[in-house]
Write a protein that holds these residues in place. Structure first.
Motif, mmCIF file in Angstrom:
data_model
loop_
_atom_site.group_PDB
_atom_site.id
_atom_site.type_symbol
_atom_site.label_atom_id
_atom_site.label_comp_id
_atom_site.label_asym_id
_atom_site.label_seq_id
_atom_site.Cartn_x
_atom_site.Cartn_y
_atom_site.Cartn_z
ATOM 1 N N UNK A 293 0.838 -1.197 0.000
ATOM 2 C CA UNK A 293 0.000 0.000 0.000
ATOM 3 C C UNK A 293 0.880 1.257 0.000
ATOM 4 N N UNK A 294 0.502 2.231 -0.824
ATOM 5 C CA UNK A 294 1.138 3.551 -0.830
ATOM 6 C C UNK A 294 0.050 4.575 -0.490
ATOM 7 N N UNK A 295 0.220 5.255 0.640
ATOM 8 C CA UNK A 295 -0.818 6.135 1.183
ATOM 9 C C UNK A 295 -0.451 7.598 0.930
ATOM 10 N N UNK A 296 -1.352 8.315 0.257
ATOM 11 C CA UNK A 296 -1.132 9.711 -0.109
ATOM 12 C C UNK A 296 -2.144 10.623 0.581
ATOM 13 N N UNK A 297 -1.693 11.835 0.904
ATOM 14 C CA UNK A 297 -2.556 12.893 1.418
ATOM 15 C C UNK A 297 -2.174 14.220 0.774
ATOM 16 N N UNK B 18 -5.126 13.721 -11.463
ATOM 17 C CA UNK B 18 -4.382 14.742 -10.748
ATOM 18 C C UNK B 18 -3.049 14.257 -10.215
ATOM 19 N N UNK B 19 -2.436 15.087 -9.376
ATOM 20 C CA UNK B 19 -1.144 14.795 -8.777
ATOM 21 C C UNK B 19 -1.332 14.086 -7.435
ATOM 22 N N UNK B 20 -0.346 13.267 -7.031
ATOM 23 C CA UNK B 20 -0.549 12.441 -5.839
ATOM 24 C C UNK B 20 -0.431 13.154 -4.501
ATOM 25 N N UNK B 21 0.128 14.336 -4.432
ATOM 26 C CA UNK B 21 0.304 14.964 -3.126
ATOM 27 C C UNK B 21 1.448 14.309 -2.373
ATOM 28 N N UNK B 22 1.337 14.162 -1.063
ATOM 29 C CA UNK B 22 2.421 13.649 -0.227
ATOM 30 C C UNK B 22 2.256 12.156 0.025
ATOM 31 N N UNK B 23 3.326 11.408 -0.219
ATOM 32 C CA UNK B 23 3.343 9.979 0.100
ATOM 33 C C UNK B 23 3.716 9.845 1.578
ATOM 34 N N UNK B 24 2.712 9.641 2.427
ATOM 35 C CA UNK B 24 2.938 9.723 3.876
ATOM 36 C C UNK B 24 3.207 8.381 4.545
ATOM 37 N N UNK B 25 2.890 7.263 3.870
ATOM 38 C CA UNK B 25 3.090 5.991 4.528
ATOM 39 C C UNK B 25 3.026 4.803 3.589
ATOM 40 N N UNK B 26 3.532 3.673 4.084
ATOM 41 C CA UNK B 26 3.535 2.407 3.358
ATOM 42 C C UNK B 26 2.929 1.324 4.245
ATOM 43 N N UNK B 27 2.334 0.328 3.616
ATOM 44 C CA UNK B 27 1.832 -0.820 4.364
ATOM 45 C C UNK B 27 1.981 -2.078 3.522
ATOM 46 N N UNK B 28 2.074 -3.200 4.195
ATOM 47 C CA UNK B 28 2.154 -4.509 3.547
ATOM 48 C C UNK B 28 1.143 -5.425 4.215
ATOM 49 N N UNK B 29 0.467 -6.240 3.431
ATOM 50 C CA UNK B 29 -0.432 -7.236 4.015
ATOM 51 C C UNK B 29 -0.392 -8.525 3.224
#
Length: 214
Positions: free
Chosen positions: A102-106, A183-194
């Motif tokens: 997971x790549x989490x953007x805000x 649009x543009x992704x903004x800030x990549x604030x976190x990663x997750x794996x499952x």
């Protein structure tokens, strides 16, 4: 003219390598259970994360420092020695997969406001957008699917269908974000794996290594 051309190519390669930021699988990762009674087993080993799942599902998450918020691409190697059967990744409660990254953007302002928040708050934020790269399911490579859990906030990008083996991946985060959300992704604030094996009551033995952001 051949020597200058080779020198330029070598300089560009060195510049690209220098810009790559390794992401260690260390103590900055935290696990998030979805059930009191079952959880995956994650092995954090610096360059490599092992994932073992037996009729279970859970998440390992880490926030990213601000220096990596502008990352535009990612690369990693992954391997599956034992995995779940093919599933429909669009189906809630029937979407088991071997591995998901997971790549989490805000948006930048929201990223500042949400600093220190746990993964549940981030994934539940209406402004969040999540690209989920998956090894699993019964879909073609490159398929972009709606997330059965994240709604409009998340899209699943299939990199490999269900099966075993090993592979290297390189993804264009900015391009995939534009394709999935616009649009543009903004800030990549976190990663997750499952890993997710609870619906099929099966077993996963897999690993991810060499994760880098650019």
């Amino acid at each position: 003219m051949r020597r200058p051309a080779l020198a330029i190519a070598a300089a560009l390669a060195l510049s690209s390598a220098a810009a790559a930021a390794p992401v260690a699988f260390d103590g900055s990762w935290k696990t998030q259970r979805f059930s009191l009674f079952s959880s995956n087993d994650y092995g954090f080993g610096g360059d490599t994360l092992t994932v073992r799942s037996e009729g279970s599902v859970s998440l390992a998450y880490r926030p990213l420092p601000e220096t990596l918020w502008t990352s535009q691409s990612a690369s990693w190697a992954w391997a599956v020695d034992q995995g779940v059967p093919a599933t429909d990744l669009r189906r809630k409660g029937g979407d088991d997969r071997n591995l998901a990254l997971y790549f989490v953007f805000l948006p930048a302002a929201e990223a500042e406001r949400m600093k220190g928040s746990n993964v549940r708050k981030l994934l539940g934020n209406d402004s969040a957008r999540v690209l989920v790269y998956v090894w699993g399911g019964d879909h073609r490579r490159g398929a972009v699917l709606p997330s059965p859990y994240l709604g409009a906030r998340g899209k699943t990008v299939v990199l490999r269908p269900s099966g075993t083996g090993s592979a290297r991946e390189r993804v264009d985060l900015a391009g995939d974000y534009a394709r999935a959300f616009g649009g543009d992704p903004g800030a990549l604030v976190g990663l997750a794996v499952s890993g997710d094996s609870d619906d099929t009551d099966s077993r996963i033995d897999a690993r991810i290594s060499g994760l880098q952001l650019n």
